[in-house]
Design an enzyme around this catalytic site. Sequence first.
Site, PDB file in Angstrom:
ATOM      1  N   LYS A 116       0.847  -1.188  -0.154  1.00  0.00           N
ATOM      2  CA  LYS A 116       0.117  -0.107  -0.015  1.00  0.00           C
ATOM      3  C   LYS A 116       0.777   1.416  -0.117  1.00  0.00           C
ATOM      4  CE  LYS A 116      -3.530  -2.877   0.481  1.00  0.00           C
ATOM      5  NZ  LYS A 116      -4.141  -3.534  -0.447  1.00  0.00           N
ATOM      6  N   LYS A 158      -0.646   3.331   9.252  1.00  0.00           N
ATOM      7  CA  LYS A 158      -1.221   2.103   8.283  1.00  0.00           C
ATOM      8  C   LYS A 158      -0.337   1.245   7.932  1.00  0.00           C
ATOM      9  CE  LYS A 158      -5.184   4.793   6.191  1.00  0.00           C
ATOM     10  NZ  LYS A 158      -5.658   5.107   4.969  1.00  0.00           N
ATOM     11  N   GLU A 200      -0.304   9.112   7.347  1.00  0.00           N
ATOM     12  CA  GLU A 200      -0.960  10.184   6.641  1.00  0.00           C
ATOM     13  C   GLU A 200      -2.004  11.097   7.252  1.00  0.00           C
ATOM     14  OE1 GLU A 200      -4.451   7.270   4.358  1.00  0.00           O
ATOM     15  OE2 GLU A 200      -2.494   7.552   3.431  1.00  0.00           O
ATOM     16  N   HIS A 208     -16.489   6.124   1.621  1.00  0.00           N
ATOM     17  CA  HIS A 208     -15.863   5.135   0.861  1.00  0.00           C
ATOM     18  C   HIS A 208     -16.417   4.987  -0.441  1.00  0.00           C
ATOM     19  CE1 HIS A 208     -13.808   1.162   0.173  1.00  0.00           C
ATOM     20  NE2 HIS A 208     -14.473   1.458  -0.779  1.00  0.00           N
ATOM     21  N   GLU A 275     -10.016   2.327  -4.948  1.00  0.00           N
ATOM     22  CA  GLU A 275     -10.987   2.903  -3.840  1.00  0.00           C
ATOM     23  C   GLU A 275     -10.358   4.224  -3.297  1.00  0.00           C
ATOM     24  OE1 GLU A 275     -11.502  -1.090  -1.171  1.00  0.00           O
ATOM     25  OE2 GLU A 275     -10.311   0.247  -0.333  1.00  0.00           O
ATOM     26  N   GLU A 288      -6.496   2.585  -1.983  1.00  0.00           N
ATOM     27  CA  GLU A 288      -6.078   1.386  -2.675  1.00  0.00           C
ATOM     28  C   GLU A 288      -6.586   0.776  -3.875  1.00  0.00           C
ATOM     29  OE1 GLU A 288      -7.106  -2.018   0.264  1.00  0.00           O
ATOM     30  OE2 GLU A 288      -6.329  -0.361   1.412  1.00  0.00           O
ATOM     31  N   ARG A 292      -9.108  -7.422  -8.400  1.00  0.00           N
ATOM     32  CA  ARG A 292     -10.112  -8.427  -8.297  1.00  0.00           C
ATOM     33  C   ARG A 292     -11.435  -7.982  -8.730  1.00  0.00           C
ATOM     34  NH1 ARG A 292      -9.905  -7.032  -2.884  1.00  0.00           N
ATOM     35  NH2 ARG A 292     -11.765  -6.315  -2.296  1.00  0.00           N
ATOM     36  N   ARG A 338     -26.060  -7.204   1.376  1.00  0.00           N
ATOM     37  CA  ARG A 338     -25.406  -8.380   1.665  1.00  0.00           C
ATOM     38  C   ARG A 338     -26.376  -9.425   2.800  1.00  0.00           C
ATOM     39  NH1 ARG A 338     -18.909  -7.739   1.608  1.00  0.00           N
ATOM     40  NH2 ARG A 338     -18.896  -6.192  -0.035  1.00  0.00           N
TER      41      ARG A 338
HETATM   42  C1  MV4 Z   1      -8.413   6.655   6.760  1.00  0.00           C
HETATM   43  C2  MV4 Z   1      -9.277   7.406   7.273  1.00  0.00           C
HETATM   44  C3  MV4 Z   1      -8.970   8.503   7.574  1.00  0.00           C
HETATM   45  N1  MV4 Z   1      -8.268   8.969   7.422  1.00  0.00           N
HETATM   46  N2  MV4 Z   1      -7.203   7.204   6.469  1.00  0.00           N
HETATM   47  C4  MV4 Z   1     -10.224   2.014   6.900  1.00  0.00           C
HETATM   48  C5  MV4 Z   1      -9.778   0.714   6.185  1.00  0.00           C
HETATM   49  C6  MV4 Z   1      -8.664   1.320   5.540  1.00  0.00           C
HETATM   50  N3  MV4 Z   1      -8.385   0.470   4.027  1.00  0.00           N
HETATM   51  C7  MV4 Z   1      -8.697   2.772   5.268  1.00  0.00           C
HETATM   52  N4  MV4 Z   1      -9.515   3.124   6.445  1.00  0.00           N
HETATM   53  C8  MV4 Z   1      -9.780   4.450   6.589  1.00  0.00           C
HETATM   54  N5  MV4 Z   1      -8.405   5.386   6.160  1.00  0.00           N
HETATM   55  C9  MV4 Z   1      -7.340   8.542   6.780  1.00  0.00           C
HETATM   56  N6  MV4 Z   1      -5.980   9.075   6.435  1.00  0.00           N
HETATM   57  C10 MV4 Z   1     -10.514   6.213   7.689  1.00  0.00           C
HETATM   58  C11 MV4 Z   1     -10.576   4.863   7.386  1.00  0.00           C
HETATM   59  C12 MV4 Z   1     -11.898   4.205   7.764  1.00  0.00           C
HETATM   60  C13 MV4 Z   1     -12.615   3.858   6.847  1.00  0.00           C
HETATM   61  C14 MV4 Z   1     -12.348   3.752   5.567  1.00  0.00           C
HETATM   62  C15 MV4 Z   1     -13.226   3.198   4.401  1.00  0.00           C
HETATM   63  C16 MV4 Z   1     -14.431   2.561   4.928  1.00  0.00           C
HETATM   64  C17 MV4 Z   1     -14.789   2.286   6.257  1.00  0.00           C
HETATM   65  C18 MV4 Z   1     -13.849   2.936   7.063  1.00  0.00           C
HETATM   66  C19 MV4 Z   1     -14.143   2.970   8.587  1.00  0.00           C
HETATM   67  C20 MV4 Z   1     -13.441   3.593   9.301  1.00  0.00           C
HETATM   68  C21 MV4 Z   1     -12.345   4.410   9.190  1.00  0.00           C
END
Ligand code: MV4
Length: 450
Positions: A116, A158, A200, A208, A275, A288, A292, A338
């Site tokens: 990532k 992360k 970050e 999302h 995403e 990311e 798939r 789902r």
């Molecule tokens: C974040 C964020 C806020 N700020 N990054 C959660 C899983 C992942 N792949 C990335 N995620 C997040 N990254 C920054 N810089 C908040 C989340 C996050 C989130 C992201 C997507 C969907 C649901 C979530 C639930 C909580 C936190």
Amino acid sequence: MFNKILIANRGEIGLRIIRACHELGIKTVAVYSTADELSLHVKFADEAVCIGPPPSTESYLNIPRIIAAGEITNADAIHPGYGFLSESAQFSKICAENNFTFLGPAPGIISAMGNKAQAKETMKTAGVPVVPGGDGVLSGFEDAREKADEMGYPVMLKASAGGGGRGMRLVQDGTEVESAYKSASQEALTAFGNGDIYIEKFIKNPRHIEVQILADVHGNTIHLGERECSIQRRHQKLIEESPSPIVDEAVRDKIGTAAVHAAKTVGYVGAGTIEFLMDKQKNFYFMEMNTRIQVEHPVTEMVTGTDLIKQQIRMYARLKCPKYLQDFKLRGHSIECRINAEDPANNFTPFPAKITSFHMPGGKGVRVDSHAYAGYQIPSQYDSMIGKLIVRAKNRDRAIIRMQHALEETIIEGPKTTIPYHQAIMGNEKFKSGDFDTSFLETFIYNPMD
Ligand code: MV4
């Protein structure tokens, strides 16, 4: 075109891939564990090979057994579905070495996007917006504190090998950096065998939003609009929709163009998803890339009028991306729920049980993707999703109404399911208004008595 495809997966996606193959006139081979002998993906495939006992490591994750099944049945391609080996660079490589077309990207692309921190650097260099932060992997907690002090709190740490929220920490001030760094790194090391961490800026309560892309080997890369996936619980999506209620044509054009550029940058081929996090000002940031087909692909199919699995297979058969998709028109609104065999009144505890009665809804604009049936025993060894209920209608309000009636018509007896929980969300004013973000379910109160 391929003659015979082996499906290295199970459940609803196994069945979904079989259906796409049938329409393309391609023969199918199912592989299955002994827990799935009576599963519909086994019943509806042209051939089926038992590859081992219930644990995934001895069946759906066991590369030598899957390759052997492909050899004895003379398959010429392997579809990995989602989960299991779908994002294994190793599996992609071994398929190719054994003269099977892996129906996913080349190993180099899977590993480049699986890292990532590296993926983010690649996208930043290409001019795709990324969350502001430190560049690349941190050298230790001192480095983390220095960078955090510089950019200002709160920050996110992360895991570079992560995803799904594992090895992720929110840090509010300098006193928390050391312990957050150490625990994130340890968690990542245990979960992924790699403790690398990057940093970050924290984006409070983002949405999302992800963009579906398709790329052929002839240089055509297109996007098929976005999916809104903010309704998640502990990083598990529950409801997805397309389009997003907050994305208008101008934003779609911007985020879609960024996604296409991201895919082109890495020379992507096939179906993929970029995403993004989106903040309140509708700024979007690359998060990311998923290399798939995803669980929620049907909502894109419903509003673009295409079969993404068929297109994905066509792309790997080196065919051209069809013209009608290159300037797609969104047709209405689609929502997916789902349906999991889990008890929503008891912390979503999995509820593997025998389905004693089973009735699925129907009618215009209603789709069910499920491998379940009356008499089916839900195995306890795999994820608890027993199906997806998808609707399409001319606008979001009507799609919600259609979903409410479809949920009402659904009868599943035996296991507890997430159906009543979905009914509660469909009736929620915040959800109905479209004004929600990834924190929605944290404050959503579910009363099983309502
Ligand atoms: C974040 C964020 C806020 N700020 N990054 C959660 C899983 C992942 N792949 C990335 N995620 C997040 N990254 C920054 N810089 C908040 C989340 C996050 C989130 C992201 C997507 C969907 C649901 C979530 C639930 C909580 C936190």
